[in-house]
Design an enzyme around this catalytic site. Structure first.
Site, PDB file in Angstrom:
ATOM      1  N   SER A  49      20.838  -6.572  17.385  1.00 62.54           N
ATOM      2  CA  SER A  49      19.892  -6.162  16.343  1.00 62.54           C
ATOM      3  C   SER A  49      20.237  -4.724  15.941  1.00 62.54           C
ATOM      4  O   SER A  49      20.955  -4.026  16.671  1.00 62.54           O
ATOM      5  CB  SER A  49      18.458  -6.221  16.872  1.00 62.54           C
ATOM      6  OG  SER A  49      18.290  -5.228  17.883  1.00 62.54           O
ATOM      7  N   ASP A  84      22.433  -9.150  14.082  1.00 70.43           N
ATOM      8  CA  ASP A  84      21.219  -9.964  13.982  1.00 70.43           C
ATOM      9  C   ASP A  84      20.233  -9.290  13.019  1.00 70.43           C
ATOM     10  O   ASP A  84      19.935  -8.100  13.166  1.00 70.43           O
ATOM     11  CB  ASP A  84      20.616 -10.061  15.405  1.00 70.43           C
ATOM     12  CG  ASP A  84      19.481 -11.051  15.503  1.00 70.43           C
ATOM     13  OD1 ASP A  84      19.434 -11.994  14.700  1.00 70.43           O
ATOM     14  OD2 ASP A  84      18.648 -10.885  16.421  1.00 70.43           O
ATOM     15  N   HIS A 177       9.525 -14.816  16.472  1.00 69.42           N
ATOM     16  CA  HIS A 177      10.193 -14.003  17.494  1.00 69.42           C
ATOM     17  C   HIS A 177       9.204 -13.645  18.601  1.00 69.42           C
ATOM     18  O   HIS A 177       8.035 -13.391  18.325  1.00 69.42           O
ATOM     19  CB  HIS A 177      10.719 -12.692  16.884  1.00 69.42           C
ATOM     20  CG  HIS A 177      11.918 -12.877  16.008  1.00 69.42           C
ATOM     21  ND1 HIS A 177      11.991 -12.369  14.735  1.00 69.42           N
ATOM     22  CD2 HIS A 177      13.094 -13.498  16.228  1.00 69.42           C
ATOM     23  CE1 HIS A 177      13.177 -12.673  14.209  1.00 69.42           C
ATOM     24  NE2 HIS A 177      13.858 -13.363  15.102  1.00 69.42           N
ATOM     25  N   VAL A 230      18.272 -16.586  21.246  1.00 68.84           N
ATOM     26  CA  VAL A 230      17.383 -16.299  22.375  1.00 68.84           C
ATOM     27  C   VAL A 230      17.496 -14.814  22.712  1.00 68.84           C
ATOM     28  O   VAL A 230      18.594 -14.301  22.921  1.00 68.84           O
ATOM     29  CB  VAL A 230      17.781 -17.131  23.620  1.00 68.84           C
ATOM     30  CG1 VAL A 230      16.869 -16.802  24.805  1.00 68.84           C
ATOM     31  CG2 VAL A 230      17.732 -18.624  23.321  1.00 68.84           C
TER      32      VAL A 230
HETATM   33  P1  13P Z   1      13.303 -14.566  20.665  1.00 67.28           P
HETATM   34  O1  13P Z   1      13.207 -13.127  21.035  1.00 67.28           O
HETATM   35  O2  13P Z   1      11.978 -15.156  20.355  1.00 67.28           O
HETATM   36  O3  13P Z   1      14.053 -15.367  21.650  1.00 67.28           O
HETATM   37  O4  13P Z   1      14.101 -14.629  19.292  1.00 67.28           O
HETATM   38  C1  13P Z   1      15.423 -14.203  19.234  1.00 67.28           C
HETATM   39  C2  13P Z   1      15.936 -14.190  17.842  1.00 67.28           C
HETATM   40  O5  13P Z   1      15.559 -14.998  17.019  1.00 67.28           O
HETATM   41  C3  13P Z   1      16.934 -13.179  17.478  1.00 67.28           C
HETATM   42  O6  13P Z   1      17.129 -13.119  16.115  1.00 67.28           O
END
Ligand code: 13P
Length: 287
Positions: A49, A84, A177, A230
């Site tokens: 991210s 991400d 999320h 995830v």
């Molecule tokens: P989670 O944190 O709910 O597993 O989601 C991860 C995600 O979608 C990253 O883009």
């Protein structure tokens, strides 16, 4: 082996399984995920991210660390280093830094602006051999400051974005999320089926993989999902294992305070969680 995510996801879509995207935060996370993928002979996507990139001192540091670790550990399975929920500027930074895949999250822009920006980034990414993910219909909840309302995607808009030449598409289908609230209604398979029908063979991406029941994961894969993200679940098991170590007073025994010892239970917990998910997603042995 660092590669774009296109081929592994096209193969997953055709073979009716999904490749996991596991978000990384630091060296331990990266090493745990890479080693598990290699042990299970599974392709894998390392998600970064913008917040995690900043935490690790920038995308260049991340790209350098992942490339060096991939080499030092002798990783032979396909590994994609993927941005991400990237901003427009973040995508360009990652292209420059040496990522092999990017996600442009233009879901909060009006559709025309999402289309214009995605079109430009598709060309920039493909020019250098990177794969690109786009998003329609915001994923709910919050991840590293990216907040979404959790609306379901409009299948026609998905088709419009898919036709721009993106390699895989994230469509909001009621996924969120972070940890799902007790009153969560589950994934909207009606939306997923409609999106799948519109976009043909395009691999679909399921964000918010944490806490989705196994049967819903399996059903989503049968309806075209080939990439599942995830993040939170690895964070939760890491925290729990670390807490267990400290609460048992192990950091106070001998050299138990050594970070290599202190972080080991969390590291092993991430490995076990990634293994569990790869088995569920069906990517084991698919490298
Ligand atoms: P989670 O944190 O709910 O597993 O989601 C991860 C995600 O979608 C990253 O883009």
């Amino acid at each position: 082996m660092l590669v774009s995510a296109k081929e592994m996801l096209d193969k997953a879509r055709a073979g009716k399984y999904a490749v996991g995207q596991f978000n990384i935060n630091n060296l331990e996370w990266t090493k745990a995920i890479l080693l598990t993928a290699q042990e299970l002979n599974s392709p894998v996507i390392l998600g970064v991210s913008e917040g995690a990139g900043k935490y690790m001192t920038g995308f260049e540091t991340v790209a350098a660390m992942v490339a060096a670790m991939d080499k030092s550990l002798g990783i032979t399975v396909p590994v994609a280093l993927h941005l991400d929920h990237g901003s427009f500027e973040g995508c360009y930074k990652c292209i420059k830094a040496g990522f092999t895949s990017i996600m442009f999250d233009g879901s909060h822009f009006p559709i025309d602006e999402n289309i214009a920006k995605t079109t430009e980034l598709v060309s920039a990414a493909h020019h250098l051999g990177l794969s690109i993910e786009a998003e329609v219909g915001a994923i709910g909840g919050e991840e590293d400051g990216v907040v979404g309302k959790g609306e379901c995607a409009d299948p026609k808009e998905c088709k419009q974005i898919a036709d721009l030449g993106v390699d895989f598409l994230a469509a909001g289908i009621g996924n969120i999320h972070g940890v799902y609230p007790a009153n969560w209604e589950g994934l909207s398979f009606e939306t997923l089926a409609a999106v799948n029908k519109e976009v043909g063979e395009m691999p679909l991406v399921l964000h918010g993989g944490t806490g989705i029941p196994d049967d819903q994961i399996t059903k989503a894969i049968s309806l075209g999902v080939a990439k599942i993200n995830v993040n939170t679940e690895c964070q939760l098991v890491f925290a729990e294992a670390t807490r267990g170590y400290i609460e048992a007073g192990k950091d106070k025994q001998g050299k138990g305070f050594d970070p290599r010892k202190l972080l080991a239970p969390g590291f092993e917990a991430i490995k076990a969680k990634v293994k569990e998910k790869m088995e569920l997603f069906g990517s084991v042995g698919k490298a």
